[in-house]
Design a protein around this motif. Structure first.
Motif, PDB file in Angstrom:
ATOM      1  N   LYS A   1      -5.385  -3.168  16.824  1.00 48.32           N
ATOM      2  CA  LYS A   1      -6.403  -4.382  16.446  1.00 48.32           C
ATOM      3  C   LYS A   1      -7.208  -3.770  15.256  1.00 48.32           C
ATOM      4  N   ILE A   2      -6.801  -3.114  14.367  1.00 47.03           N
ATOM      5  CA  ILE A   2      -7.875  -2.859  13.294  1.00 47.03           C
ATOM      6  C   ILE A   2      -7.945  -4.164  12.413  1.00 47.03           C
ATOM      7  N   SER A   3      -9.040  -4.537  12.262  1.00 44.45           N
ATOM      8  CA  SER A   3      -9.325  -5.734  11.426  1.00 44.45           C
ATOM      9  C   SER A   3      -9.591  -5.242   9.787  1.00 44.45           C
ATOM     10  N   SER A   4     -10.170  -4.123   9.832  1.00 48.27           N
ATOM     11  CA  SER A   4     -10.598  -3.771   8.602  1.00 48.27           C
ATOM     12  C   SER A   4      -9.563  -3.119   7.601  1.00 48.27           C
ATOM     13  N   LEU A   5      -9.198  -3.500   6.512  1.00 46.86           N
ATOM     14  CA  LEU A   5      -8.053  -3.070   5.831  1.00 46.86           C
ATOM     15  C   LEU A   5      -8.565  -1.837   4.979  1.00 46.86           C
ATOM     16  N   ARG A   6      -9.912  -1.506   5.047  1.00 49.15           N
ATOM     17  CA  ARG A   6     -10.343  -0.281   4.285  1.00 49.15           C
ATOM     18  C   ARG A   6     -10.158   0.749   5.296  1.00 49.15           C
ATOM     19  N   THR A   7     -10.317   0.656   6.770  1.00 50.91           N
ATOM     20  CA  THR A   7     -10.080   1.589   7.625  1.00 50.91           C
ATOM     21  C   THR A   7      -8.367   1.779   7.544  1.00 50.91           C
ATOM     22  N   ILE A   8      -7.785   0.853   7.651  1.00 56.64           N
ATOM     23  CA  ILE A   8      -6.090   1.090   7.610  1.00 56.64           C
ATOM     24  C   ILE A   8      -5.803   1.751   6.152  1.00 56.64           C
ATOM     25  N   GLY A   9      -6.605   1.356   5.262  1.00 51.84           N
ATOM     26  CA  GLY A   9      -5.926   1.986   3.819  1.00 51.84           C
ATOM     27  C   GLY A   9      -6.391   3.657   4.117  1.00 51.84           C
ATOM     28  N   ARG A  10      -7.447   3.874   4.642  1.00 52.91           N
ATOM     29  CA  ARG A  10      -7.870   5.290   4.798  1.00 52.91           C
ATOM     30  C   ARG A  10      -7.037   6.033   5.734  1.00 52.91           C
ATOM     31  N   ILE A  11      -6.687   5.393   6.865  1.00 55.12           N
ATOM     32  CA  ILE A  11      -5.525   5.886   7.580  1.00 55.12           C
ATOM     33  C   ILE A  11      -4.057   6.213   6.855  1.00 55.12           C
ATOM     34  N   LEU A  12      -3.628   5.260   6.113  1.00 57.28           N
ATOM     35  CA  LEU A  12      -2.595   5.431   5.329  1.00 57.28           C
ATOM     36  C   LEU A  12      -2.608   6.674   4.234  1.00 57.28           C
ATOM     37  N   ASP A  13      -3.975   6.711   3.688  1.00 63.27           N
ATOM     38  CA  ASP A  13      -4.139   7.767   2.726  1.00 63.27           C
ATOM     39  C   ASP A  13      -3.804   9.017   3.334  1.00 63.27           C
TER      40      ASP A  13
ATOM     41  N   ALA B   1      -6.029  16.669   5.144  1.00 70.69           N
ATOM     42  CA  ALA B   1      -5.713  15.592   4.507  1.00 70.69           C
ATOM     43  C   ALA B   1      -7.126  14.651   4.452  1.00 70.69           C
ATOM     44  N   GLY B   2      -7.639  14.431   5.967  1.00 71.54           N
ATOM     45  CA  GLY B   2      -8.764  13.641   5.968  1.00 71.54           C
ATOM     46  C   GLY B   2     -10.069  14.134   5.001  1.00 71.54           C
ATOM     47  N   ARG B   3     -10.160  15.422   4.534  1.00 76.83           N
ATOM     48  CA  ARG B   3     -11.194  15.570   3.841  1.00 76.83           C
ATOM     49  C   ARG B   3     -10.681  15.700   2.373  1.00 76.83           C
ATOM     50  N   THR B   4      -9.581  15.191   2.037  1.00 79.83           N
ATOM     51  CA  THR B   4      -9.306  14.981   0.609  1.00 79.83           C
ATOM     52  C   THR B   4      -9.503  13.737   0.233  1.00 79.83           C
ATOM     53  N   THR B   5     -10.455  13.577  -0.797  1.00 78.44           N
ATOM     54  CA  THR B   5     -10.749  12.152  -1.071  1.00 78.44           C
ATOM     55  C   THR B   5     -10.472  12.069  -2.855  1.00 78.44           C
ATOM     56  N   GLY B   6     -10.644  10.808  -3.234  1.00 78.06           N
ATOM     57  CA  GLY B   6     -10.514  10.630  -4.592  1.00 78.06           C
ATOM     58  C   GLY B   6      -9.373   9.415  -4.933  1.00 78.06           C
ATOM     59  N   GLN B   7      -9.139   9.507  -6.065  1.00 77.50           N
ATOM     60  CA  GLN B   7      -8.313   8.343  -6.576  1.00 77.50           C
ATOM     61  C   GLN B   7      -6.774   8.616  -6.017  1.00 77.50           C
ATOM     62  N   ARG B   8      -5.909   7.651  -5.595  1.00 81.91           N
ATOM     63  CA  ARG B   8      -4.457   7.709  -5.461  1.00 81.91           C
ATOM     64  C   ARG B   8      -3.873   8.315  -6.610  1.00 81.91           C
TER      65      ARG B   8
ATOM     66  N   SER C   1      -3.360  10.669  12.796  1.00 83.14           N
ATOM     67  CA  SER C   1      -4.248  10.225  11.482  1.00 83.14           C
ATOM     68  C   SER C   1      -4.985   9.083  12.102  1.00 83.14           C
ATOM     69  N   SER C   2      -4.562   8.138  12.988  1.00 81.68           N
ATOM     70  CA  SER C   2      -5.625   7.126  13.549  1.00 81.68           C
ATOM     71  C   SER C   2      -6.664   7.690  14.378  1.00 81.68           C
ATOM     72  N   CYS C   3      -6.217   8.658  15.194  1.00 84.60           N
ATOM     73  CA  CYS C   3      -7.341   9.472  15.940  1.00 84.60           C
ATOM     74  C   CYS C   3      -8.278  10.017  15.086  1.00 84.60           C
ATOM     75  N   TYR C   4      -7.901  10.795  14.147  1.00 89.63           N
ATOM     76  CA  TYR C   4      -8.938  11.698  13.357  1.00 89.63           C
ATOM     77  C   TYR C   4      -9.855  10.759  12.757  1.00 89.63           C
ATOM     78  N   GLU C   5      -8.989   9.599  11.963  1.00 89.96           N
ATOM     79  CA  GLU C   5     -10.073   8.769  11.100  1.00 89.96           C
ATOM     80  C   GLU C   5     -11.268   8.100  11.860  1.00 89.96           C
ATOM     81  N   GLN C   6     -10.740   7.715  13.306  1.00 89.87           N
ATOM     82  CA  GLN C   6     -11.837   7.070  14.096  1.00 89.87           C
ATOM     83  C   GLN C   6     -12.521   7.723  14.747  1.00 89.87           C
TER      84      GLN C   6
ATOM     85  N   ARG D   1       0.854  -1.284  -0.133  1.00 86.75           N
ATOM     86  CA  ARG D   1       0.100   0.024   0.167  1.00 86.75           C
ATOM     87  C   ARG D   1       0.845   1.106   0.059  1.00 86.75           C
ATOM     88  N   LEU D   2       1.822   1.207   0.588  1.00 85.53           N
ATOM     89  CA  LEU D   2       2.870   2.491   0.757  1.00 85.53           C
ATOM     90  C   LEU D   2       4.013   2.277  -0.317  1.00 85.53           C
TER      91      LEU D   2
END
Length: 476
Positions: free
Chosen positions: A328-340, A469-476, A364-369, A300-301
């Motif tokens: 203990k985040i199991s959702s890869l989508r959540t991890i992907g959003r944090i990494l984004d 950054a958290g309000r920036t969405t779209g394709q990588r 970043s983790s704190c903001y996403e969740q 991903r990185l």
């Protein structure tokens, strides 16, 4: 034609192994059923939670199946649930998959034309029945409104005439009971014949494919069923069960099965056993293995500009992985959003000093969740975030949550950040690796600015930048 390696390039979760198993398992299950004289079809449910990579898997699976000379139809149920009958959407995708073969394979086109003719009859009857039901409901419930629109009082002479006419029609209908029953029985028989004919012609279609260079079975891959309105999800499953249970046809449904059960309950009621209901339609369920987090982060990185960050030690990927393991985040989508968020923040960083990685991940983790930066709350869900200090000959563990919290706190005052506590002024004697690291984070900026007391560090701008950054969405 792409090679299997090219098809699965960028596979962050090791799903190529899952695909190989699924293909071989379905092929051999169909062959075994055929040997035993059973209907040689198969319906597999690939079960994974939201964000588990189901759509990626189905897309790559389709490409691999085509590379192995199977005809594949791809159905997005959520996109198509505006349709009144899912059979129409299913046939449209199969038609799309078969059309490229028609120019050369007349037998295939003829076989599919027969299937479409039966399918049109079946879907047409369903739509006609739905239309009549709606008309009856409209006439029955809205009669008073219709009379009012015409200026007819419900107790007027015209109203009485209409009432008498309705009664007359009712009496006439009573005399036609036997004829109506016969007509209904004939209609049911015709529908049954259309369904039988549909199945047979589907089987002939697969036979025509097998006589060409294509292999059986014909695969239909269905995605996003768990996101559909309940009535459409139920109708889709029932259409597949009753119409496509025929030789040489395989369905793969990729769903979050727990969510799909809730969808089923939405159609039948809260006490309905959704899991038992689904067992009627799926021959087997296949669940993805827990993904390799280190591999996912590495893929991903890929291309991440690590030159803009500073981390404890030289293995920044290890720190990233340990952060998600601690949460203990199991959702890869959540991890992907944090990494984004992390990547976007680094991309927008404009200072010559490097971003401190632990505080960047923490915030970043704190903001996403939570969409906030409450450090105390963040420490609650972060858990034990530690790594081993590899610079030591004896095992020593570094509390990275403490590193992140200290950097965030000290970023408020740059001069204070580079001044060790009174009892640790001689860093060379104390050899506190955390204190040494934190001073190294702020020292380049302090040397460049030589600020007065109370001036903040550029590290203090991370929360505001992460919000953007958290309000920036779209394709990588």
């Amino acid at each position: 034609m792409e090679s299997i390696e090219e098809i699965w390039a960028g596979d962050q979760l090791g799903r190529a192994e899952d695909a190989r198993f699924v293909i071989d398992f379905i092929r051999n299950s169909i062959a075994l059923r055929q040997q035993r004289g059973k209907t040689a079809s198969y319906v597999l449910n690939v079960d994974s939670e939201w964000g588990g990579g189901k759509s990626f898997f189905l897309k790559r699976l389709a490409e691999q199946l085509r590379a192995e000379r199977h005809v594949v139809a791809e159905v997005n149920s959520w996109r198509d649930d505006h349709s009144d009958d899912p059979l129409v959407a299913l046939m449209a995708e199969i038609d799309k998959a078969l059309k490229p073969l028609f120019a050369k394979k007349n037998k295939i086109e003829a076989a599919w034309s027969a299937v479409k003719a039966d399918g049109a009859k079946i879907a047409g009857r369903a739509l006609l029945s739905a239309g009549k039901t709606a008309l009856r409901r409209y006439v029955g419930a809205e009669l008073d409104e219709l009379m009012a629109e015409e200026g007819i009082e419900s107790n007027s002479t015209s109203g009485e005439v209409i009432g008498e006419a309705i009664n007359a029609v009712g009496k006439e209908l009573e005399t036609l009971t036997d004829k109506t029953a016969d007509a209904l029985i004939a209609k049911f028989a015709a529908a049954s014949r259309s369904i039988d004919s549909f199945r047979k012609n589907m089987s002939h279609l697969v036979g025509a494919l097998s006589q060409s260079e294509f292999k059986a079975p014909l695969f239909v891959l269905v995605d996003e069923l768990d996101r559909c309105r309940p009535s459409y999800a139920v109708a889709s499953l029932e259409r597949v069960k009753h119409l496509f249970e025929t030789n040489g046809v395989a369905f793969v449904f990729a769903t979050d099965t727990a969510q799909l059960q809730h969808t089923i309950r939405g159609a039948y009621g809260g006490e309905f056993d959704g899991r038992a209901y689904l067992d009627r339609f799926f021959d087997r369920r296949y669940s993805f293995e827990t993904p390799n987090l280190q591999r996912f982060v590495r893929e991903r990185l890929a291309g991440f500009d690590s030159s803009k960050v500073t981390s404890f030690g030289d293995d920044w990927q290890r720190i990233v992985v340990s952060c998600f393991e601690a949460q203990k985040i199991s959702s890869l989508r959540t991890i992907g959003r944090i990494l984004d968020i992390v990547e976007t923040t680094v991309l927008a960083w404009r200072y010559p000093e490097k971003i401190e990685l632990c505080s960047l991940l923490f915030l970043s983790s704190c903001y996403e969740q939570t969409h906030e930066f409450d450090v105390r709350f963040a420490q609650h869900f972060l858990g034990a975030w530690v790594i081993q200090d590899r610079t030591k000959t004896q095992p020593a563990f570094i509390d990275l949550a403490n590193v992140a919290g200290t950097v965030i706190q000290k970023a408020r005052n740059l001069r204070e950040a580079v001044t060790p506590p009174h009892n640790q002024r001689d860093v060379s004697l104390n050899h506190d690796p955390v204190e040494e690291y934190i001073i190294s984070v702020f020292a380049p900026e302090f040397n460049r600015k030589n600020p007065g007391f109370g001036a903040p560090s550029v590290q203090s701008e991370l929360p505001a930048l992460i919000r953007c950054a958290g309000r920036t969405t779209g394709q990588r």
